[in-house]
Design a protein around this motif. Sequence first.
Motif, PDB file in Angstrom:
ATOM      1  N   PHE A 380       0.825  -1.209   0.000  1.00  0.00           N
ATOM      2  CA  PHE A 380       0.000   0.000   0.000  1.00  0.00           C
ATOM      3  C   PHE A 380       0.859   1.259   0.000  1.00  0.00           C
ATOM      4  N   ALA A 381       2.025   1.180   0.569  1.00  0.00           N
ATOM      5  CA  ALA A 381       2.900   2.355   0.651  1.00  0.00           C
ATOM      6  C   ALA A 381       3.966   2.369  -0.432  1.00  0.00           C
ATOM      7  N   SER A 382       3.945   1.439  -1.354  1.00  0.00           N
ATOM      8  CA  SER A 382       4.982   1.364  -2.383  1.00  0.00           C
ATOM      9  C   SER A 382       4.744   2.423  -3.462  1.00  0.00           C
ATOM     10  N   ASP A 383       5.828   2.927  -4.017  1.00  0.00           N
ATOM     11  CA  ASP A 383       5.765   3.903  -5.105  1.00  0.00           C
ATOM     12  C   ASP A 383       6.156   3.306  -6.450  1.00  0.00           C
ATOM     13  N   ASP A 384       6.398   2.011  -6.475  1.00  0.00           N
ATOM     14  CA  ASP A 384       6.754   1.338  -7.724  1.00  0.00           C
ATOM     15  C   ASP A 384       5.461   0.928  -8.448  1.00  0.00           C
ATOM     16  N   PHE A 385       4.926   1.830  -9.250  1.00  0.00           N
ATOM     17  CA  PHE A 385       3.646   1.598  -9.925  1.00  0.00           C
ATOM     18  C   PHE A 385       3.859   0.687 -11.136  1.00  0.00           C
ATOM     19  N   SER A 386       3.732  -0.586 -10.882  1.00  0.00           N
ATOM     20  CA  SER A 386       3.958  -1.595 -11.919  1.00  0.00           C
ATOM     21  C   SER A 386       2.768  -2.550 -11.964  1.00  0.00           C
ATOM     22  N   GLU A 387       2.854  -3.501 -12.902  1.00  0.00           N
ATOM     23  CA  GLU A 387       1.804  -4.509 -13.021  1.00  0.00           C
ATOM     24  C   GLU A 387       1.726  -5.367 -11.764  1.00  0.00           C
ATOM     25  N   ALA A 388       2.857  -5.699 -11.205  1.00  0.00           N
ATOM     26  CA  ALA A 388       2.866  -6.514  -9.997  1.00  0.00           C
ATOM     27  C   ALA A 388       2.195  -5.789  -8.837  1.00  0.00           C
ATOM     28  N   LEU A 389       2.456  -4.486  -8.720  1.00  0.00           N
ATOM     29  CA  LEU A 389       1.832  -3.713  -7.647  1.00  0.00           C
ATOM     30  C   LEU A 389       0.321  -3.621  -7.860  1.00  0.00           C
ATOM     31  N   LEU A 390      -0.090  -3.470  -9.113  1.00  0.00           N
ATOM     32  CA  LEU A 390      -1.517  -3.423  -9.406  1.00  0.00           C
ATOM     33  C   LEU A 390      -2.182  -4.766  -9.095  1.00  0.00           C
ATOM     34  N   ASP A 391      -1.493  -5.848  -9.419  1.00  0.00           N
ATOM     35  CA  ASP A 391      -2.037  -7.177  -9.101  1.00  0.00           C
ATOM     36  C   ASP A 391      -2.185  -7.358  -7.594  1.00  0.00           C
ATOM     37  N   ALA A 392      -1.221  -6.860  -6.832  1.00  0.00           N
ATOM     38  CA  ALA A 392      -1.294  -6.978  -5.377  1.00  0.00           C
ATOM     39  C   ALA A 392      -2.474  -6.181  -4.829  1.00  0.00           C
ATOM     40  N   HIS A 393      -2.691  -4.979  -5.354  1.00  0.00           N
ATOM     41  CA  HIS A 393      -3.824  -4.174  -4.894  1.00  0.00           C
ATOM     42  C   HIS A 393      -5.150  -4.818  -5.286  1.00  0.00           C
ATOM     43  N   GLU A 394      -5.207  -5.373  -6.472  1.00  0.00           N
ATOM     44  CA  GLU A 394      -6.437  -6.058  -6.887  1.00  0.00           C
ATOM     45  C   GLU A 394      -6.700  -7.276  -6.019  1.00  0.00           C
ATOM     46  N   ALA A 395      -5.669  -8.008  -5.687  1.00  0.00           N
ATOM     47  CA  ALA A 395      -5.844  -9.172  -4.822  1.00  0.00           C
ATOM     48  C   ALA A 395      -6.339  -8.759  -3.444  1.00  0.00           C
ATOM     49  N   GLU A 396      -5.755  -7.668  -2.873  1.00  0.00           N
ATOM     50  CA  GLU A 396      -6.189  -7.188  -1.556  1.00  0.00           C
ATOM     51  C   GLU A 396      -7.629  -6.687  -1.612  1.00  0.00           C
ATOM     52  N   SER A 397      -7.967  -5.983  -2.701  1.00  0.00           N
ATOM     53  CA  SER A 397      -9.334  -5.498  -2.859  1.00  0.00           C
ATOM     54  C   SER A 397     -10.318  -6.660  -2.995  1.00  0.00           C
ATOM     55  N   THR A 398      -9.904  -7.669  -3.741  1.00  0.00           N
ATOM     56  CA  THR A 398     -10.762  -8.844  -3.887  1.00  0.00           C
ATOM     57  C   THR A 398     -10.951  -9.564  -2.566  1.00  0.00           C
ATOM     58  N   ARG A 399      -9.875  -9.668  -1.776  1.00  0.00           N
ATOM     59  CA  ARG A 399      -9.967 -10.343  -0.481  1.00  0.00           C
ATOM     60  C   ARG A 399     -10.903  -9.596   0.451  1.00  0.00           C
ATOM     61  N   LEU A 400     -10.774  -8.287   0.506  1.00  0.00           N
ATOM     62  CA  LEU A 400     -11.639  -7.504   1.386  1.00  0.00           C
ATOM     63  C   LEU A 400     -13.092  -7.537   0.909  1.00  0.00           C
ATOM     64  N   THR A 401     -13.296  -7.491  -0.404  1.00  0.00           N
ATOM     65  CA  THR A 401     -14.660  -7.558  -0.935  1.00  0.00           C
ATOM     66  C   THR A 401     -15.306  -8.898  -0.604  1.00  0.00           C
TER      67      THR A 401
END
Length: 622
Positions: A380-401
């Motif tokens: 959540f605090a990373s500044d490396d805006f890459s595909e891997a970071l987007l996948d991690a955010h999507e996974a976290e969003s999916t888990r919380l949803t």
Amino acid sequence: MDDEDQEPSGKASIPEDHIHPSTPAWASPNVHETPINTASYSIDAQPHNAGKENDPSEAPGIRGIIHAFPNSDQLEIIAKIEASWKELNLPTEELQRRHRAVADGIGGSLTKVLQHALQLQLSYQESLQERVAKYLEDIRKVEQMLNLMPDSTSDVDDGGDGGLFQREISLRKRCNELLAMRTKRQLIWTALMTDNKKFAAATGLPSFHLENHSLRLRTDVLEELQCFNNELQSQFVVRNKNMLGLRQAIQAVAQDLRRDIELDFDNLTDENLQLAENLLNELTEEKKANIATGMELLNRVQYLCRRIGMSSLLLESRPTLVKELYDPRAIEQLTAERDLMEQLAKENIRTVILRHRDRILSLYDATYTTQADRDAFVEFASDDFSEALLDAHEAESTRLTQLLEENHAIYGYLGEHAIMMREKLKYEEQETDPVVMVNRGGILLKIQAEKKKVVRDLNKLIADLRAEVEKKSTPDSPFLIGGLTLDEFLTARQRDTEHEKADFIKDRKIAPGSAIKRAKEFKEQVTPTFKRLKQEVGSVPKQPKSGNRTFIASGSSSALKRLNEAVSVDSVERIGKIKRKLDFDSNSAAAVNGKGRARTAANLKARVQTPAADCGNGRTNK
């Protein structure tokens, strides 16, 4: 002897076009048209039967024929011979000698004629016997060939009244009838074999096989051949229908795949049918593969559209594209669209990740996630805006949803609990408001009644909440809310509410008796606040009469409302904070539980007003 008098050749079978001839001319009873005169002549040239009467009882046989001579022509010749002898005046001995010579000549000639006739008759009789035997042989062969029962006319015994001559006629007639029947059956055999060869060649099945060719015209063989042809024809019809269906299916699939297929299946053999079926399976598998590829591309495009928050021009312009995924051109278009969306995703990945972070924060609040769990998601605090970071955010969003959906009832009850606690706090704060205390008999009782109603609903809500939590809990693993059990969480929320209530009361306390004092002194002086309101509204409101206990009860203008706000400005600021907090809790509750309860967040917010305004206007919330 002429050719027509010759015996038919003794072949094994009679040719089909051969018809036995009728009785030859020489075999007729009237062999000679001119009768032969075999009578002896006397010396006086008189016929031996001259002067005799015909015996009616004499049989008209050969003897009768001989006695019928000489005829008129022969008598004329005899007369000339005797006239010549008389003219010569031959002596008696010479005449007798000549008479004997003529008698000898006539007798010899008659003997030769009779012997020749005898030979002819014997030959004819032998010919008839041979013909009868030949007819019988041919009849037996044809009857056996045609599988017929022997006819009564073909009996070897010719002891009937007809004799050998009639026997030959009857057998010849029977033989010709059988030959005609054989010719007819031969035509039927030829037609059936033609159909047999045609259907066998078309279906690739074996043709009709006959071990003994001589039995081909039998009735049972023809019936067997007919049944065999019927079976071949039925196979032909079935295979032709199957091949037609395969052809149509192949052409339809080939058209979907935009391929030109040449179908060289002239015969309906098992090999051609298998080839056609294999071709159809191959095209069908290719179509399925195209659909799978197209579906994968379509899902990828839709996923990228959701990921970057953009729409696809291709999908908007062709809404039926999902039904045409087998088309190679659709595959090409989706591939190009996917590449475009991939490029756009790379260019807008930072915006997408920040949008996911906002959603994750909302889900953290809605699911009461602890700070430790939030800190565990270090991406959540990373500044490396890459595909891997987007996948991690999507996974976290999916888990919380998923967590929110699985426990939507509990989180919905918690949101309603927060709203009811705020409403209860509102009524408790109104109970301690100095303005309300002025009118204890009316407003205070109504506020207390509303508070009891809220408390009753709150207890029922807690019971329902506790039942849902028990469903999700086990003895070894209780359901945690913000890292706390339900009882701990409710105790902590109650404690926070009490602290907030105490802070509110503390913040509201200004100079002792200031609010009441200002209300009482308003009748004798104009305060600076009153002057400011006068400048805003352009006129000074009428002062209340001295007989009124409160100035607020009689006023209804906006200036009076603003004055009421000035009387309890600290209370208004505090309630503003509560309203903002209620906005957040009500939004979270609406996101978790769409159905709500009897009192929705919007209705509860509408009821949160300043105590001064509620009391000053003389209204109560119901």
